[in-house]
Design a protein around this motif. Sequence first.
Motif, mmCIF file in Angstrom:
data_model
loop_
_atom_site.group_PDB
_atom_site.id
_atom_site.type_symbol
_atom_site.label_atom_id
_atom_site.label_comp_id
_atom_site.label_asym_id
_atom_site.label_seq_id
_atom_site.Cartn_x
_atom_site.Cartn_y
_atom_site.Cartn_z
ATOM 1 N N LEU A 30 13.682 -4.988 48.311
ATOM 2 C CA LEU A 30 14.795 -4.702 47.405
ATOM 3 C C LEU A 30 15.954 -5.641 47.702
ATOM 4 O O LEU A 30 16.526 -5.615 48.795
ATOM 5 C CB LEU A 30 15.248 -3.247 47.583
ATOM 6 N N LEU A 56 23.053 3.995 50.248
ATOM 7 C CA LEU A 56 21.888 3.628 51.050
ATOM 8 C C LEU A 56 21.662 4.561 52.233
ATOM 9 O O LEU A 56 20.573 4.581 52.804
ATOM 10 C CB LEU A 56 22.039 2.194 51.540
ATOM 11 N N VAL A 61 18.129 9.443 49.263
ATOM 12 C CA VAL A 61 17.531 8.107 49.241
ATOM 13 C C VAL A 61 16.562 7.954 50.414
ATOM 14 O O VAL A 61 15.441 7.445 50.260
ATOM 15 C CB VAL A 61 18.624 7.023 49.276
ATOM 16 N N ASP A 145 18.036 -5.771 42.197
ATOM 17 C CA ASP A 145 18.929 -4.732 41.687
ATOM 18 C C ASP A 145 20.304 -5.374 41.496
ATOM 19 O O ASP A 145 21.073 -5.509 42.439
ATOM 20 C CB ASP A 145 18.980 -3.595 42.712
ATOM 21 N N LEU A 224 18.592 4.005 43.019
ATOM 22 C CA LEU A 224 17.714 3.728 44.147
ATOM 23 C C LEU A 224 16.570 4.726 44.225
ATOM 24 O O LEU A 224 15.420 4.346 44.473
ATOM 25 C CB LEU A 224 18.528 3.772 45.455
#
Length: 229
Positions: A30, A56, A61, A145, A224
């Motif tokens: 990613l 994150l 996530v 992304d 995400l």
Amino acid sequence: MRRRHLLASLAATADAHPIGAQPAEVDLLLTLAVDASGSIDPDEFQLQREGYAEALTHPSVLAAIQGKPRGAIAVAMVEWGSPAGAATVVGWMRLADAASAIALADAILRAPRSPQSWNAIGDALDHCTRLIATSPFRAAERVIDLSGDGPDLRSVIPAATARDAAVAAGITINALAVASAGQVTRAGEPLAETYRREVIGGPGAFVVTAEDRRDIARALRAKLIREIA
């Protein structure tokens, strides 16, 4: 001060076990391509960085990552803006648990801001495609992304051309449009629609919208989870 408080709160949730050796195989590569152009002032830039760190490290996530076969992804962060000037500000890091999430968040919050100017999205996508090709990790799923608050303006490589090259290399591109309600581009359309037409590509590619940089953490977290799970 806010950054220290964020990291301290994240540390309180960390797994006490040390991080082991990093395997080459992960579930997802990613690349986070983040707008650092001149339209973003220092306060907005800090909000943006904190939004990424918060997303994150969010338990939902991490749960999505741990639900994958290998229980790990690899993440790198790129800042973009200037024509041919996209810069990798955080190199590839393995993300698998609370401890590795804290390490990644710390790297994001501490990275110096790169010098950027115009919105050169095509050059950013090209940079990310090459970054994925040279990653020390391997994964069947590969995603760029991209987040931004404006359309492509001055790319050496047009956004659609770079998008098509990335898709041909097996990469999916998703986008996060940071745009106020009612905001339209020079083409007279919402920014999310411009990103749908010129930026995203690959199987299941999608665009989400954040109302402003204070909304990035929420929008990115949902994005995400969708990308990972």
